[in-house]
Scaffold this motif. Structure first.
Motif, short mmCIF file in Angstrom:
data_model
loop_
_atom_site.label_atom_id
_atom_site.label_comp_id
_atom_site.label_asym_id
_atom_site.label_seq_id
_atom_site.Cartn_x
_atom_site.Cartn_y
_atom_site.Cartn_z
N SER A 10 0.84 -1.20 0.00
CA SER A 10 0.00 0.00 0.00
C SER A 10 0.87 1.25 0.00
N GLU A 63 0.38 5.12 1.58
CA GLU A 63 -0.43 6.06 2.35
C GLU A 63 0.44 7.26 2.70
N PRO A 113 -0.81 -1.48 -5.71
CA PRO A 113 -0.67 -2.65 -4.84
C PRO A 113 -0.57 -3.92 -5.67
#
Length: 114
Positions: free
Chosen positions: A52, A54, A91
């Motif tokens: 991921s 973020e 991803p």
């Protein structure tokens, strides 16, 4: 005739009086914020799969790097825009990467598709 001589002199004096003037004593120039120097240290290589992204943290499932003392697993790496600019960041993408240890944690220095 007097108006033709007096008017340009009046305009010139008026314009010079409207200059920027001297800055007041209370006004200070803004100081540039200090930039932390780039940390240098050895870079380590590894491979992994993107889990991921973020903010600035790219989470990778990786094979580890024995020279860095990093066991295989899932870790978050600080990623800057110059590293992510040409890299796959979806991803599940398989990547090779270079990283270094810094005072902030693990920093990516290179990221490429494999």
């Amino acid at each position: 005739m007097k108006n033709n001589v007096i008017l340009p002199i009046f305009v010139a004096l008026t314009l010079t009086a409207c200059g920027p003037g001297k800055p007041s004593a209370g006004v200070e120039k803004p100081h540039a914020e200090a930039v932390r120097p780039a940390e240098t240290g050895p870079d380590y290589d590894s491979v992994g799969v993107i889990s991921s992204l973020e903010g600035r943290v790219l989470t990778l499932d990786h094979e580890g790097a024995s020279k860095a003392g990093l066991p295989a697993g899932r870790d978050g790496f600080i990623a800057y825009a110059d590293v992510l600019a040409e890299a796959p960041i979806t991803p599940g993408a398989r990547v090779t990467f270079r990283f270094r240890r810094s005072s902030d944690g693990l920093e990516l220095t290179a990221l490429k598709a494999r």
